[in-house]
Design a protein around this motif. Structure first.
Motif, PDB file in Angstrom:
ATOM      1  N   ARG A 220     -16.690 138.474  21.960  1.00 30.13           N
ATOM      2  CA  ARG A 220     -16.509 139.926  21.938  1.00 30.13           C
ATOM      3  C   ARG A 220     -15.314 140.331  22.780  1.00 30.13           C
ATOM      4  O   ARG A 220     -14.515 141.199  22.387  1.00 30.13           O
ATOM      5  CB  ARG A 220     -17.786 140.616  22.422  1.00 30.13           C
ATOM      6  CG  ARG A 220     -18.914 140.598  21.399  1.00 30.13           C
ATOM      7  CD  ARG A 220     -20.239 141.058  21.975  1.00 30.13           C
ATOM      8  NE  ARG A 220     -20.165 142.380  22.568  1.00 30.13           N
ATOM      9  CZ  ARG A 220     -21.192 142.986  23.156  1.00 30.13           C
ATOM     10  NH1 ARG A 220     -22.377 142.379  23.209  1.00 30.13           N
ATOM     11  NH2 ARG A 220     -21.055 144.169  23.676  1.00 30.13           N
TER      12      ARG A 220
ATOM     13  N   SER B 185     -11.828 142.175  21.389  1.00 33.01           N
ATOM     14  CA  SER B 185     -11.325 143.430  21.948  1.00 33.01           C
ATOM     15  C   SER B 185      -9.962 143.228  22.592  1.00 33.01           C
ATOM     16  O   SER B 185      -9.107 144.126  22.544  1.00 33.01           O
ATOM     17  CB  SER B 185     -12.322 143.987  22.971  1.00 33.01           C
ATOM     18  OG  SER B 185     -12.575 143.050  24.001  1.00 33.01           O
TER      19      SER B 185
ATOM     20  N   HIS C 139     -10.930 145.391  27.429  1.00 37.55           N
ATOM     21  CA  HIS C 139     -11.963 144.860  26.536  1.00 37.55           C
ATOM     22  C   HIS C 139     -12.861 145.975  25.991  1.00 37.55           C
ATOM     23  O   HIS C 139     -14.033 145.744  25.694  1.00 37.55           O
ATOM     24  CB  HIS C 139     -12.813 143.818  27.262  1.00 37.55           C
ATOM     25  CG  HIS C 139     -12.042 142.626  27.714  1.00 37.55           C
ATOM     26  ND1 HIS C 139     -11.462 141.746  26.834  1.00 37.55           N
ATOM     27  CD2 HIS C 139     -11.722 142.174  28.956  1.00 37.55           C
ATOM     28  CE1 HIS C 139     -10.835 140.789  27.512  1.00 37.55           C
ATOM     29  NE2 HIS C 139     -10.973 141.028  28.789  1.00 37.55           N
TER      30      HIS C 139
ATOM     31  N   GLU D 188     -14.818 148.334  23.668  1.00 38.16           N
ATOM     32  CA  GLU D 188     -15.426 148.102  22.352  1.00 38.16           C
ATOM     33  C   GLU D 188     -15.797 149.430  21.709  1.00 38.16           C
ATOM     34  O   GLU D 188     -16.730 150.095  22.158  1.00 38.16           O
ATOM     35  CB  GLU D 188     -16.679 147.243  22.484  1.00 38.16           C
ATOM     36  CG  GLU D 188     -16.443 145.892  23.125  1.00 38.16           C
ATOM     37  CD  GLU D 188     -17.744 145.185  23.404  1.00 38.16           C
ATOM     38  OE1 GLU D 188     -18.724 145.422  22.667  1.00 38.16           O
ATOM     39  OE2 GLU D 188     -17.801 144.403  24.369  1.00 38.16           O
TER      40      GLU D 188
END
Length: 688
Positions: free
Chosen positions: A267, A271, A342, A344
């Motif tokens: 994840r 990102s 990062h 999201e």
């Protein structure tokens, strides 16, 4: 065939020969054959014979050397050897310079002061693989294929290079990482044996890399493995690989390392690729920030740890290692602290601003495309039906419907300055799309090709910003022109009049009338100077410039913006900039192209924006209200011009087709990127 089996066969052969010879009355010869067989057995070099000395149970096994210091010989644990992958092999299969065991005191008939030849693991395994390939049995020996691949990787690796201290030796050999006498990598990755093997990797690497091992043990990866003993966290081979170990200062290694991190932190990796740092890295350029630049390498600790390089108290300093005047970048400002590399979209709890921005742009895209693609599809269907009903060809106005003095003339719809502005606008948009979309879809092959063609992200970024300045200059020139024009006509100009670009009630009625016409429920509405879809095309750049321009300027001047605004605005600006650019490109090269070129009554190209004029019958058909008003007032004579020459028409068509081909090419690349990106979305991974 093993050596042991070969000796047994020879012994049986000599015994049989002795019996045969005795039967023939050649007893003397038979006796000699039997004696030779027994002598061969006495000199047999099987593993049991080797282990009488090399089992490590008789104290140190040493031989003298000319220097006077004894040289220790290798001891083999029989129990571990019995579990290794080489357990069925004879010692002399690898130690080929040991010929017999007749005189142990002379170290196998060699000078005891001279060491035996080093065993060449790579050559042996490569020969076995070559023989396997020659016999066409590759599928039967997958492990050997893996070994052959590892050999090729090792030969190109940093470990295979000559050691700086001793050029005759490589940096690392097979036996330094693998104990060849007990080597056995557990095949089942879910087994406890495989876990223990993974846990031992860092210690093996640490035999040479002692400082790195000490640092690693204190990191979050080392602590996780030591505390849980599950080997779930990264170990040396996860980041550096096992056989493709590269020079850590090389650009290729730096670029590839982010992907290694992404194998676990999926994840965060996805990102990261949405940022400029990640896009440039994905395209193969190493100068932007990567995982190790922000988080460290062997010394990675959790973000909440005050010692972390990305702890809020340390972020300015960490970002400042790249963002400083010495590296050609403005210094960092306080806004950098709250930037979310990062973030999201969709995780409202952690990233509310980013989520709202993403949802808003998604709604805008869906709403715009849903309406105009429906409008386009229905329009195409209605014109196609009417075209088929009249037997093909473009529609025409009857010649007797145009006054005789006007016949053969054309109506000048756009002056040269507007045509130049339109051309510059179109070219700047195409350059912006071509140079910007590789960062939007960095993983598709065409993105790499385009970025390499322009010379990398730095040069491409310069071209992109230059095109943006051209685009913005035309836009603001237009605003100034409009203000001056309105200032000179303020007494007569009507805000909702027929020559105004401001939407009015007639536009709403025309839109409703068009949909009725689409379904055959009424006649096609009579359009005045500007149709409602033309007004939409006109006003779209206003919000487009606002969204794309402002967000692009923020990303262009991050240090200045970061002095006054929080870092999350850069996350939002990235979403606004990319999504609005996507909207502009797809809308222009589908809806706008259809309205002006691809609908049946216009196909294949409309050159009015390139010649500036259009045939009078086409003008009467496309804008009947304006035509009727001008004929009644007598103003039409002011705008009548001679038809363009054949050469001018050819050049105009060539320009039109060229722009259409470029636009459709960009649209195709964007479509490839969009569907590739949608298909390649990674599943959720580790959350830290």
């Amino acid at each position: 065939m093993h050596y042991e089996g070969l000796v047994a066969r020879l012994r049986r052969g000599w015994a049989s020969a002795a019996i045969v010879l005795a039967g023939l009355g050649l007893a003397g010869l038979a006796g000699n054959a039997a004696a030779q067989a027994e002598a061969g057995a006495a000199k047999k070099l099987d593993n049991a014979t080797c282990l009488t000395c090399h089992d490590g149970n008789k104290g140190k096994l040493e031989v003298p050397t000319p220097a006077g210091k004894p040289r220790a010989l290798h001891a083999v644990d029989p129990a571990l050897f019995g579990k290794g992958v080489h357990r069925q092999m004879e010692c002399v299969t690898c130690h080929v310079d040991i010929k017999d065991n007749a005189d142990k005191a002379n170290a196998h008939q060699k000078d005891p002061t001279a060491p035996l030849a080093k065993v060449d693991c790579a050559t042996c395994h490569q020969e076995l693989w070559d023989q396997t390939v020659k016999r066409g049995r590759e599928d039967e020996r997958p492990r050997l294929k893996t070994v052959a691949t590892n050999i090729e990787n090792y030969k190109k690796s940093f470990h295979a290079r000559p050691n700086p201290d001793d050029k005759t030796k490589p940096n690392a050999t097979c036996s330094q990482c693998h104990d060849t006498h007990s080597f056995a990598v557990p095949v089942n990755k879910a087994s406890p044996e495989n876990t223990q093997w993974r846990l031992s990797i860092s210690e093996r690497c640490g035999n040479c890399h002692t400082d790195q091992l000490d640092t690693y043990k204190e990191s979050v990866h080392g602590q996780e493995n030591a505390k849980k003993m599950l080997a779930d966290a990264a170990t040396c081979s996860d980041c550096h690989s096992a056989h493709k170990v590269a020079n850590t200062s090389a650009a290729q290694f730096k670029v590839s390392l982010t992907g290694q991190c992404g194998n676990c932190h999926t994840r965060q990796y996805e990102s990261y690729k949405e940022t400029f740092h990640g896009a440039a890295n994905t395209l193969g350029y190493a100068y932007t920030a990567k995982c190790q630049d922000c988080h460290g390498s062997h010394d990675i600790v959790r973000v909440e740890n005050p010692a972390s390089k990305v702890h809020p108290d340390n972020r300015l300093e960490t970002c400042g290692t790249c963002h400083n005047p010495k590296k050609g970048l403005p210094p960092v400002s306080k806004g950098f602290v709250s930037f979310q590399p990062h973030a999201e979209p969709g995780n409202f709890q952690r990233y509310p601003q980013v989520t709202v921005a993403s949802w808003g742009m998604t709604a805008l895209l869906i709403g715009t495309f849903a309406f105009f693609w429906l409008h386009t599809g229905l329009w195409f269907y209605r014109e196609w039906v009417e075209r088929r009903a009249r037997g093909g060809g473009h529609p025409h106005v009857r010649i007797d419907e145009i006054p005789a003095p006007l016949r053969g003339k054309q109506f000048q719809r756009f002056t040269p300055i507007w045509r130049i502005a339109h051309l510059m606008f179109a070219l700047s948009v195409m350059v912006l799309a071509t140079t910007g979309m590789p960062l939007f879809y960095p993983e598709v092959p065409w993105a790499h090709a385009i970025m390499n063609f322009f010379g990398g992200p730095k040069v491409t970024g310069l071209i992109h910003r230059t095109a943006a300045v051209v685009f913005a200059s035309i836009f603001f020139w237009h605003l100034i022109y409009v203000v001056i024009k309105l200032g000179s006509q303020w007494r007569t100009w009507k805000i909702f009049g027929p020559y105004s670009m401001v939407p009015n009630l007639k536009d709403l009625h025309d839109c409703i009338g068009m949909f009725k016409w689409f379904f055959g429920m009424g006649p096609k509405p009579k359009i005045d100077r500007w149709a409602y879809w033309e007004k939409f095309d006109y006003w779209a750049p206003f919000w487009g410039v606002t969204i794309i321009g402002v967000s692009g300027l923020m990303m262009w001047l991050p240090s200045l913006v970061g002095q006054f605004l929080p870092g999350w605005v850069f996350n939002v600006a990235t979403i606004f900039h990319s999504e609005e650019a996507f909207l502009a490109v797809v809308f222009l090269f589908t809806v706008h192209f259809f309205n002006n070129h691809f609908r049946p009554d216009k196909f294949p190209v409309d050159v009015v924006m390139f010649t500036g004029s259009m045939p009078l019958d086409e003008f009467k058909r496309e804008h009947p209200l304006e035509y009727e008003r001008m004929v009644q007032t007598g103003e039409i004579g002011k705008y009548l011009v001679e038809p363009p020459s054949k050469l001018r028409m050819k050049l105009s068509r060539l320009l039109g087709f060229t722009l259409i081909i470029i636009g459709l090419t960009i649209l195709t690349l964007v479509a490839i990127g969009f569907f590739s990106d949608a298909a390649g979305r990674a599943p959720a991974g580790i959350v830290v």
